[in-house]
Design a protein around this motif. Structure first.
Motif, PDB file in Angstrom:
ATOM      1  N   GLY A 193       1.307 -11.538   1.533  1.00 16.92           N
ATOM      2  CA  GLY A 193       0.377 -11.027   0.533  1.00 16.92           C
ATOM      3  C   GLY A 193      -0.760 -10.252   1.157  1.00 16.92           C
ATOM      4  N   ARG A 194      -1.351 -10.821   2.211  1.00 20.75           N
ATOM      5  CA  ARG A 194      -2.449 -10.133   2.893  1.00 20.75           C
ATOM      6  C   ARG A 194      -1.956  -8.826   3.519  1.00 20.75           C
ATOM      7  N   SER A 195      -0.740  -8.827   4.051  1.00 21.00           N
ATOM      8  CA  SER A 195      -0.201  -7.617   4.683  1.00 21.00           C
ATOM      9  C   SER A 195       0.080  -6.529   3.658  1.00 21.00           C
ATOM     10  N   ILE A 196       0.620  -6.915   2.505  1.00 23.82           N
ATOM     11  CA  ILE A 196       0.871  -5.931   1.447  1.00 23.82           C
ATOM     12  C   ILE A 196      -0.446  -5.280   1.022  1.00 23.82           C
ATOM     13  N   ALA A 197      -1.455  -6.126   0.766  1.00 18.82           N
ATOM     14  CA  ALA A 197      -2.758  -5.593   0.346  1.00 18.82           C
ATOM     15  C   ALA A 197      -3.379  -4.750   1.451  1.00 18.82           C
ATOM     16  N   GLY A 198      -3.266  -5.213   2.708  1.00 16.73           N
ATOM     17  CA  GLY A 198      -3.864  -4.495   3.828  1.00 16.73           C
ATOM     18  C   GLY A 198      -3.208  -3.157   4.109  1.00 16.73           C
ATOM     19  N   ASN A 199      -1.984  -2.984   3.628  1.00 16.86           N
ATOM     20  CA  ASN A 199      -1.274  -1.707   3.813  1.00 16.86           C
ATOM     21  C   ASN A 199      -1.331  -0.823   2.565  1.00 16.86           C
ATOM     22  N   ASN A 200      -2.265  -1.149   1.668  1.00 19.15           N
ATOM     23  CA  ASN A 200      -2.513  -0.338   0.472  1.00 19.15           C
ATOM     24  C   ASN A 200      -1.308  -0.228  -0.449  1.00 19.15           C
ATOM     25  N   LEU A 201      -0.484  -1.270  -0.449  1.00 24.84           N
ATOM     26  CA  LEU A 201       0.634  -1.324  -1.388  1.00 24.84           C
ATOM     27  C   LEU A 201       0.213  -2.119  -2.614  1.00 24.84           C
ATOM     28  N   PRO A 202       0.767  -1.809  -3.781  1.00 25.75           N
ATOM     29  CA  PRO A 202       0.395  -2.548  -4.995  1.00 25.75           C
ATOM     30  C   PRO A 202       0.974  -3.968  -4.966  1.00 25.75           C
TER      31      PRO A 202
END
Length: 562
Positions: A193-202
């Protein structure tokens, strides 16, 4: 299930990389919760952290050579375990074991191979902090087992509680080697979850479509995700800190948390009554004085002081949204009051601005000589590559005397020795009129929580754990209860910015009497979100862990490796 003596822990070992090691928000969770746990379990709650202190001693640890000295000597002689034992210098002063773990690097490959065989933990692509964390975690499991066997705790209810993926291998070691010990695992944020958010993915609008294992491969976090997932699936009780993060856990780790354990706050140190009024007055004086010296012009004494703070996570913390909201407010012609918006976010700095320090010492408004004026309080190492500075310039902020709204960027840690304010963050927070934390990824959110604890009304979002908790508790429309929770998703950032600007504008029109009422409302929210109210969730987790361990022990022993 009804709690009874059968499900009451006799010993609790709690493991975290941040025990006596102040590197992030988990330190605040554990150090403030320690007092409540110590009141309940006395010296049978023992925290375990890494012994990273070589050149200097941890300022949060006081060694006591008399505590468990016989076992400590035994563990060193027979198992080569290097353990320092003492007290954590926080309210409650709980017992702490700090352990050296370097010796386990010698058998790292064997440990990883066994974890793969027993639990399916895939460490093949581990890198960076993965190895250090896992060796500490494994060492903590060995230390707990050593203590358990030396003091013959087999007949007692013992709980081993592990925080974050970093300590997962400790929980798995305990499950295999001392299965009678009940295990608890708390994830404060999922790796994927943190990686998805940190990579600017929805993250949120498409949460149900994501596959955790697939995304871990795509985002190069396979090892961390693997140990986190296998630990979550193998412990007796799995917890997380908020409903919003529980959704991530269910999707990515494929286990719904048994208990949500929200983060409380220890507010005994917050001044009250006359002391609070004095602290607030002093804080406002400091903030206004620094503002005038940064801006090189006077500001209204009754200016509205607002702030955003926290780690420099430009999108996740909503710093981008905050700046956009201030830009909207800046262009609002009806704004009839000075508004000073402080961005208190540590960045890469050289030190305090020399010309600003000179003006503060001279107590005069001499002209500015900084090329970065009039925004920052400290010299940035790379101002041209700073996201906050670039956005302020891009939007045309100039902090001129004719502007009603000014933005001041404070890129230093506010530890009382920053060279400009020279007081702590809390000593400035108490002087704010309003705080804004429009987070995108925020498993809990101590910043709005701290704000209401200091009687400062706050704005946050439905994507923060604190915001979702406040919403569930019956958050009223608007900020009339001291907290405004704005709906946020992957695609409504413009609407969020506009709503924040509207709320701050409305707040600027309120009288001192109306603001005083909102301050009392904010404090009322803090009064029901402290550890006195939230520690019960941990008691529930311990109860569940012991209950589930009894059920597990009544069945044939097996390790979960799917």
């Amino acid at each position: 299930m009804q709690m009874d003596i059968k499900h009451t822990p006799d010993y609790i070992f709690e493991v975290s990389w941040e025990v006596c090691n102040k590197v992030g928000g988990i330190y605040t969770v554990l150090s403030t919760r320690a007092n409540s746990l110590h009141k309940l379990y006395k010296d049978h709650i023992i925290f375990i952290g890494p012994d990273l202190w070589v050149e200097k001693e941890s300022p949060w640890f006081t060694e006591d050579p008399d505590l468990f000295s016989e076992w400590k000597d035994y563990a060193y002689r027979n198992q080569q375990l290097q353990i320092r034992i003492g007290r954590w210098s926080v309210p409650g002063n709980p017992i702490v074991f700090l352990i050296k773990f370097e010796k386990f690097f010698e058998i790292k490959d064997n440990i990883y191979a066994q974890m793969w065989t027993d639990f399916g933990v895939d460490s093949l692509f581990g890198y960076g902090d993965y190895h250090e964390a896992c060796m500490f975690a494994y060492a903590s499991g060995v230390v707990i087992e050593s203590f358990y066997r030396y003091y013959k705790l087999e007949a007692l209810n013992v709980i081993a509680h592990f925080n974050e993926w970093m300590t997962g291998m400790g929980a798995l070691y305990i499950k295999k080697n001392i299965p009678k010990v009940a295990t608890v695992f708390t994830t404060h944020a999922t790796t994927v979850g943190r990686s998805i958010a940190g990579n600017n993915l929805p993250l949120y609008n498409h949460l149900k479509q994501y596959n955790g294992d697939q995304m871990a491969r795509q985002l190069n976090v396979v090892a961390k995700h693997s140990v986190e997932k296998r630990t979550a699936q193998n412990v007796d009780c799995f917890t997380t800190v908020s409903d919003i993060t529980a959704q991530e856990c269910t999707q990515f780790l494929q286990r719904q948390p048994d208990v949500v354990t929200p983060n409380g706050f220890e507010k005994d140190f917050i001044p009250k009554g006359i002391a609070y009024k004095r602290s607030r007055k002093k804080a406002r004086q400091i903030l206004l004085n620094v503002a005038e010296k940064v801006l090189v012009h006077e500001v209204q004494r009754d200016a509205l002081l607002i702030a955003i703070s926290g780690r420099y996570e430009y999108r996740n913390k909503g710093i981008d949204v905050f700046i956009d909201a201030m830009n909207i407010l800046r262009k609002t012609p009806q704004l009839a009051k000075d508004v000073i918006a402080f961005i208190m976010v540590p960045a890469w700095i050289k030190g305090p601005r020399a010309d600003l320090v000179e003006r503060l010492n001279d107590r005069v408004l001499s002209p500015s000589t900084s090329s970065m004026c009039p925004f920052v309080t400290h010299e940035l190492v790379e101002p041209d590559h700073d996201l906050i500075m670039n956005q302020l310039r891009h939007l045309g902020f100039c902090n001129s005397e004719n502007d009603r709204l000014k933005v001041i960027f404070v890129p230093s840690y506010l530890n009382g020795n920053d060279g400009v304010f020279n007081v702590s963050y809390y000593d400035l927070l108490v002087g704010m009129d309003l705080t804004v934390f429009p987070s995108y990824y925020e498993p809990w959110g101590y910043t709005p929580h701290e704000s209401v604890a200091f009687s400062v009304p706050t704005i946050t979002t439905t994507l923060s754990g604190f915001g979702s908790w406040a919403k569930k508790m019956g958050d009223k429309e608007g900020i009339n209860d001291g907290v405004q929770v704005i709906h946020r998703d992957d695609y409504n950032t413009n609407e969020v910015s506009k709503e924040i600007a509207d709320v701050v504008f409305d707040f600027s029109l309120k009288s001192p009497e109306q603001i005083a009422i909102l301050q009392k409302c904010a404090l009322a929210v803090a009064d029901i979100s402290d550890w006195n109210h939230f520690i019960v969730y941990y008691q529930e987790a311990y109860f569940n862990a012991l209950h589930n361990s009894f059920v597990r022990l009544s069945k044939p022993h097996k390790l979960q490796n799917e």
